[in-house]
Design a protein around this motif. Structure first.
Motif, PDB file in Angstrom:
ATOM      1  N   VAL A 255       0.845  -1.196   0.000  1.00  0.00           N
ATOM      2  CA  VAL A 255       0.000   0.000   0.000  1.00  0.00           C
ATOM      3  C   VAL A 255       0.880   1.246   0.000  1.00  0.00           C
ATOM      4  O   VAL A 255       1.724   1.417   0.891  1.00  0.00           O
ATOM      5  N   GLY A 256       0.699   2.111  -1.001  1.00  0.00           N
ATOM      6  CA  GLY A 256       1.447   3.361  -1.011  1.00  0.00           C
ATOM      7  C   GLY A 256       2.095   3.665  -2.336  1.00  0.00           C
ATOM      8  O   GLY A 256       1.454   3.598  -3.386  1.00  0.00           O
ATOM      9  N   ASP A 257       3.397   3.954  -2.280  1.00  0.00           N
ATOM     10  CA  ASP A 257       4.134   4.494  -3.429  1.00  0.00           C
ATOM     11  C   ASP A 257       5.067   3.430  -3.998  1.00  0.00           C
ATOM     12  O   ASP A 257       6.031   3.009  -3.336  1.00  0.00           O
ATOM     13  N   LEU A 258       4.792   2.969  -5.217  1.00  0.00           N
ATOM     14  CA  LEU A 258       5.627   1.952  -5.847  1.00  0.00           C
ATOM     15  C   LEU A 258       7.053   2.443  -6.021  1.00  0.00           C
ATOM     16  O   LEU A 258       8.018   1.673  -5.876  1.00  0.00           O
ATOM     17  N   ASN A 259       7.228   3.723  -6.299  1.00  0.00           N
ATOM     18  CA  ASN A 259       8.586   4.261  -6.452  1.00  0.00           C
ATOM     19  C   ASN A 259       9.379   4.180  -5.143  1.00  0.00           C
ATOM     20  O   ASN A 259      10.603   3.999  -5.152  1.00  0.00           O
ATOM     21  N   ALA A 260       8.673   4.315  -4.012  1.00  0.00           N
ATOM     22  CA  ALA A 260       9.344   4.173  -2.717  1.00  0.00           C
ATOM     23  C   ALA A 260       9.821   2.740  -2.527  1.00  0.00           C
ATOM     24  O   ALA A 260      10.906   2.493  -1.983  1.00  0.00           O
ATOM     25  N   LEU A 261       9.014   1.771  -2.980  1.00  0.00           N
ATOM     26  CA  LEU A 261       9.427   0.367  -2.890  1.00  0.00           C
ATOM     27  C   LEU A 261      10.640   0.110  -3.785  1.00  0.00           C
ATOM     28  O   LEU A 261      11.573  -0.609  -3.402  1.00  0.00           O
ATOM     29  N   LYS A 262      10.629   0.707  -4.970  1.00  0.00           N
ATOM     30  CA  LYS A 262      11.778   0.554  -5.867  1.00  0.00           C
ATOM     31  C   LYS A 262      13.040   1.162  -5.250  1.00  0.00           C
ATOM     32  O   LYS A 262      14.137   0.614  -5.373  1.00  0.00           O
ATOM     33  N   ARG A 263      12.837   2.294  -4.572  1.00  0.00           N
ATOM     34  CA  ARG A 263      13.973   2.933  -3.898  1.00  0.00           C
ATOM     35  C   ARG A 263      14.531   2.026  -2.805  1.00  0.00           C
ATOM     36  O   ARG A 263      15.753   1.889  -2.656  1.00  0.00           O
ATOM     37  N   ALA A 264      13.641   1.378  -2.065  1.00  0.00           N
ATOM     38  CA  ALA A 264      14.084   0.460  -1.012  1.00  0.00           C
ATOM     39  C   ALA A 264      14.852  -0.712  -1.618  1.00  0.00           C
ATOM     40  O   ALA A 264      15.909  -1.108  -1.113  1.00  0.00           O
ATOM     41  N   ALA A 265      14.330  -1.268  -2.711  1.00  0.00           N
ATOM     42  CA  ALA A 265      14.993  -2.404  -3.350  1.00  0.00           C
ATOM     43  C   ALA A 265      16.387  -2.033  -3.853  1.00  0.00           C
ATOM     44  O   ALA A 265      17.319  -2.841  -3.809  1.00  0.00           O
ATOM     45  N   GLY A 266      16.528  -0.793  -4.311  1.00  0.00           N
ATOM     46  CA  GLY A 266      17.821  -0.359  -4.842  1.00  0.00           C
ATOM     47  C   GLY A 266      18.812   0.065  -3.783  1.00  0.00           C
ATOM     48  O   GLY A 266      19.992   0.307  -4.082  1.00  0.00           O
ATOM     49  N   ASN A 267      18.352   0.159  -2.543  1.00  0.00           N
ATOM     50  CA  ASN A 267      19.226   0.624  -1.459  1.00  0.00           C
ATOM     51  C   ASN A 267      19.729  -0.560  -0.644  1.00  0.00           C
ATOM     52  O   ASN A 267      19.028  -1.108   0.197  1.00  0.00           O
ATOM     53  N   ASN A 268      20.955  -0.959  -0.890  1.00  0.00           N
ATOM     54  CA  ASN A 268      21.552  -2.072  -0.152  1.00  0.00           C
ATOM     55  C   ASN A 268      22.466  -1.575   0.956  1.00  0.00           C
ATOM     56  O   ASN A 268      23.281  -2.325   1.487  1.00  0.00           O
ATOM     57  N   ASP A 269      22.338  -0.284   1.294  1.00  0.00           N
ATOM     58  CA  ASP A 269      23.225   0.305   2.306  1.00  0.00           C
ATOM     59  C   ASP A 269      22.551   0.314   3.676  1.00  0.00           C
ATOM     60  O   ASP A 269      22.400   1.357   4.302  1.00  0.00           O
ATOM     61  N   SER A 270      22.097  -0.848   4.125  1.00  0.00           N
ATOM     62  CA  SER A 270      21.522  -0.921   5.468  1.00  0.00           C
ATOM     63  C   SER A 270      22.630  -0.698   6.488  1.00  0.00           C
ATOM     64  O   SER A 270      23.818  -0.710   6.158  1.00  0.00           O
ATOM     65  N   ASP A 271      22.240  -0.460   7.717  1.00  0.00           N
ATOM     66  CA  ASP A 271      23.221  -0.160   8.763  1.00  0.00           C
ATOM     67  C   ASP A 271      24.324  -1.205   8.780  1.00  0.00           C
ATOM     68  O   ASP A 271      24.070  -2.412   8.845  1.00  0.00           O
ATOM     69  N   VAL A 272      25.564  -0.746   8.723  1.00  0.00           N
ATOM     70  CA  VAL A 272      26.716  -1.648   8.734  1.00  0.00           C
ATOM     71  C   VAL A 272      27.098  -1.946  10.174  1.00  0.00           C
ATOM     72  O   VAL A 272      27.343  -1.045  10.970  1.00  0.00           O
ATOM     73  N   ARG A 273      27.120  -3.215  10.499  1.00  0.00           N
ATOM     74  CA  ARG A 273      27.474  -3.625  11.857  1.00  0.00           C
ATOM     75  C   ARG A 273      28.974  -3.898  11.949  1.00  0.00           C
ATOM     76  O   ARG A 273      29.553  -4.503  11.051  1.00  0.00           O
ATOM     77  N   ARG A 274      29.560  -3.456  13.040  1.00  0.00           N
ATOM     78  CA  ARG A 274      30.983  -3.705  13.263  1.00  0.00           C
ATOM     79  C   ARG A 274      31.152  -4.992  14.051  1.00  0.00           C
ATOM     80  O   ARG A 274      30.838  -5.059  15.236  1.00  0.00           O
ATOM     81  N   THR A 275      31.608  -6.013  13.370  1.00  0.00           N
ATOM     82  CA  THR A 275      31.898  -7.290  14.007  1.00  0.00           C
ATOM     83  C   THR A 275      33.227  -7.789  13.464  1.00  0.00           C
ATOM     84  O   THR A 275      33.712  -7.298  12.447  1.00  0.00           O
ATOM     85  N   ALA A 276      33.803  -8.783  14.127  1.00  0.00           N
ATOM     86  CA  ALA A 276      35.122  -9.262  13.686  1.00  0.00           C
ATOM     87  C   ALA A 276      35.165 -10.766  13.482  1.00  0.00           C
ATOM     88  O   ALA A 276      36.232 -11.324  13.242  1.00  0.00           O
ATOM     89  N   ILE A 277      34.020 -11.437  13.559  1.00  0.00           N
ATOM     90  CA  ILE A 277      34.015 -12.893  13.420  1.00  0.00           C
ATOM     91  C   ILE A 277      34.556 -13.315  12.054  1.00  0.00           C
ATOM     92  O   ILE A 277      35.365 -14.240  11.944  1.00  0.00           O
ATOM     93  N   LYS A 278      34.112 -12.636  11.004  1.00  0.00           N
ATOM     94  CA  LYS A 278      34.575 -12.974   9.651  1.00  0.00           C
ATOM     95  C   LYS A 278      36.094 -12.890   9.555  1.00  0.00           C
ATOM     96  O   LYS A 278      36.762 -13.858   9.142  1.00  0.00           O
TER      97      LYS A 278
END
Length: 733
Positions: free
Chosen positions: A695-718
């Motif tokens: 429900v809402g704005d399809l362009n907003a959904l497209k923007r979400a899909a194109g944004n892979n810059d979610s919060d970067v977590r600082r961990t060291a296991i890798k």
């Protein structure tokens, strides 16, 4: 209004390590509302320094109804009554509390000193030497024991005078006993380090009233520990850097602490091993040890020689025939590796058959080892992070499944797992579902409770949101490329759920196709502007208001804003559970909770077997409590913990992890701003089993899909795992 009851403690039914007691009490006197209970024995609960069955007590509090255990007197404060009549004093002195004093000596003492015996012993103990048969040792022991007997209550009163509520005072006293006031005089901030129930802000407020300087080193050190813990839990980090800690400390203390004093305090914590410095990373000790433990265990499991089974392929073929299913190559590899390898991750999106594989792994493990049902339950453990996820796992495998907390036997009073490094589980094989939700602390706790050679399979969707708690265990392990991994890519669910699943994969690829929507009844797009989102959601809710509350769910990225969770919950409550003369309700702040309301649990309560994200329905309401039914598990909430739940008609996408719903409604508008990112909407979309409304704005959904810059977590296991296996390989070479 609070009530009181006076009488005698009879016995304890349960005693916690922090002074919490459930027991029985015989009432001799009571306030006017409870006079009819005089002579009765009633259950009670509360926090106590100590209880003796020879003493008379006055309990202040109120009667409450527990959903499981019925009526109880909840004690908020209490007084110990000193014996007053001569016979009572004789009985008290001869009770065994005072060494060397039997009934004969007690009678002699009371005959001489009278009704004021106890005060005389406290104020002028040498008067006892005038009594025939009373030795100097008797006098010293009597005086010391009576002072200690009186002292606990005096200490609690002193804590109350400082500003602690009675409950907190009892917890503090039971931690330190007679050392309590000395500990506080030396460093009141030690309470924050030692007692999790007492918050830093509460202690800090009392300290400042007690003339601690704003830049006292003890205050700065406690603030450093507090902000690292708070920030890591808020943002999912394992560690912080030196300058950002300094900034957070100044904000926390609302002071401009000098950099020199900050560095001195930080170095002192490092010397005390309360903070670990690893290159430029600053960890709380427990978090550092958890990361290292995880890496060392995975490294070890990866080094263990594979098991060999002569008839493995044949038995898999027989399993296919029995289940009337044909596994694809990816699934076959996952099933084989699960038996041969000692550590394996299986990852894949919705519709790739993860549940099918888990059932096959369990069935094959049973057949390979020729286990009966009971033996199988002893040897394998099926685990998930939440109650709803464990229930789904059990339904899929027809086996018992548990939350990780329940498997590890979490003890609320002691705040520890009873299955741990000193009391390990005997299971040989562990399968963890919804692996993306498992944080660093919980995974490390699980590893501590397992033998070092226990086989582990983790199943999860690599592309979903990370855990609520610190870390990103599944992501780190996969991206290290140092673990056994099977990625499931083949889509099985391509009929009824095809449009929903296709949208999920489009979002994950970063591109949403306009033609994906309204092609069938399973995926509907309602394009409206921001101002009309609420109205559209109301229309959808009205068409589903007779649906079971478990099956219909609105998932929203944010709590505030016009189209936030809070606003939507108010509208949904009016539709699904309107005001009624037949339903009781209570107002908490500006929110009305009503019988039959849908409720979302906001924090883990393992002692009640409910967890962050669980959904229930209000069963009953009164001024003293709200009882919520979580899948036939009735949990009582008192006003002190009304903040542990919210309405659950609309919930955050984060809270929906581990759950599935037949029908899901997800609003998407540009007002959500920074919450428009790929993992969030991918996770939301994959919660829908049969129907999904966008429900809402399809362009907003497209923007979400194109944004892979979610919060970067600082961990060291890798990085730790890559380095550990590299070094190990060089040594072996």
């Amino acid at each position: 209004m609070d009530s009181f009851i006076k009488g005698n403690y009879r016995k304890s039914l349960y005693q916690g390590e922090n002074g919490y007691v459930v027991g029985l009490f015989k009432i001799k006197e009571a306030d006017s509302d409870n006079e009819d209970l005089v002579g009765e024995i009633v259950p009670f609960t509360g926090y106590f320094a100590e209880l003796n069955d020879n003493d008379t007590y006055i309990f202040h509090g109120k009667f409450v109804i527990h959903a499981k255990y019925g009526e109880q007197f909840a004690v908020e404060s209490y007084e110990r009554c000193m014996p007053e009549e001569k016979d009572a004093i004789v009985e008290f002195l001869a009770s065994g509390l005072f060494k060397g004093i039997g009934e004969a000596k007690a009678k002699k003492i009371v005959d001489v000193l009278g009704k004021d015996t106890l005060n005389i012993i406290l104020d002028n103990p040498d008067n006892l030497l005038l009594i025939p048969g009373i030795s100097k040792k008797n006098v010293d022991d009597l005086h010391k024991t009576l002072e200690e007997y009186q002292g606990s209550y005096k200490i609690v009163l002193s804590l109350n005078d400082l500003g602690f509520i009675t409950r907190d005072s009892m917890i503090i006293y039971n931690r330190y006993k007679n050392r309590t006031l000395d500990v506080i005089d030396k460093n009141i901030y030690k309470l924050y380090e030692d007692i999790k129930e007492i918050t830093f802000k509460k202690i800090d407020a009392i300290a400042l009233k007690s003339d601690y300087a704003f830049d006292d080193e003890r205050r700065i050190k406690a603030a450093i520990l507090y902000v690292i813990d708070e920030v890591c839990n808020t943002y999912g980090h394992s560690y912080l850097f030196i300058d950002e800690i300094y900034g957070y400390v100044n904000r926390c203390l609302m002071s401009n602490i000098s950099k020199e004093k900050y560095i001195d305090a930080l170095n002192s914590l490092i010397l005390d091993l309360k903070i670990i410095k690893d290159n430029e990373k600053y960890y709380l000790k427990d978090m550092y040890e958890d990361e290292v433990l995880i890496v060392n265990r995975i490294k070890y499991l990866m080094s263990v020689k594979d098991e060999s089974f002569k008839k493995l392929d044949l038995m898999i073929n027989e399993l296919e025939e029995y289940q009337k299913i044909k596994y694809n190559d990816e699934q076959l590899l996952a099933i084989k590796y699960s038996q041969e390898k000692h550590f394996l991750i299986i990852t894949g999106g919705p519709g790739t058959g993860k549940t099918t594989i888990v059932k096959a792994i369990v069935d094959l493990f049973r057949e390979l080892n020729d286990f009966g049902k009971d033996k199988l339950n002893e040897k394998i453990a099926l685990l998930a992070p939440t109650g709803r996820a464990s229930k789904r796992l059990s339904e899929a495998t027809h086996m018992p499944a548990y939350t990780i907390h329940r498997f590890l036997k979490w003890n609320k009073e002691g705040d520890h797992f009873q299955v741990n490094e000193y009391n390990k589980s005997d299971v040989e094989f562990v399968i963890i579902d919804e692996g993306s939700m498992v944080d660093v602390n919980l995974f490390a706790s699980l590893l501590r409770g397992l033998r070092s050679d226990t086989k582990i399979v983790i199943v999860g969707d690599y592309n979903q949101l990370p855990s609520v708690g610190p870390g990103q265990v599944l992501k780190d392990l996969i991206e290290s490329e140092r673990v056994n991994l099977v990625k499931l890519n083949y889509l099985y669910r391509q009929k009824n759920d095809s449009n929903i699943i296709n949208l999920a994969y489009q979002i994950n690829s970063g591109v949403v196709d306009d033609d994906s929507f309204n092609r069938g009844s399973d995926l509907i797009l309602k394009e409206v502007d921001t101002m009309n989102v609420l109205e559209q959601i109301k229309m959808i809710c009205n068409s589903y208001k007779k649906m079971d509350y478990k099956d219909f769910q609105i998932l929203v990225p944010m709590y505030k804003t016009l189209n936030g969770i809070d606003n939507i919950n108010k509208i949904a409550q009016e539709i699904f559970n309107p005001k009624s003369k037949t339903k009781k309700e209570i107002k908490v702040g500006d929110v009305i909770y009503r019988e039959e309301d849908k409720i979302l649990q906001l924090s883990n309560m393992p002692e009640e077997n409910i967890f962050n994200g669980d959904i229930g329905i209000i069963d009953s309401v009164d001024k003293k409590e709200i009882v919520v039914n979580f899948d036939d598990n009735y949990v009582r909430f008192t006003p002190a913990n009304f903040n542990k739940f919210k309405h659950g008609y609309a919930i955050s996408i984060h809270k929906s992890q581990g759950s599935e719903f037949k029908t899901v409604v997800i609003p998407v508008t540009k007002e959500y701003n920074k919450m428009l990112y790929r993992k969030l909407y991918y996770t939301g979309v994959t919660r829908a089993k049969r129907e999904l409304y966008i429900v809402g704005d399809l362009n907003a959904l497209k923007r979400a899909a194109g944004n892979n810059d979610s919060d970067v977590r600082r961990t060291a296991i890798k990085d730790r795992l890559i380095e550990a296996i590299r070094v190990s390989g060089e040594k072996d070479g």
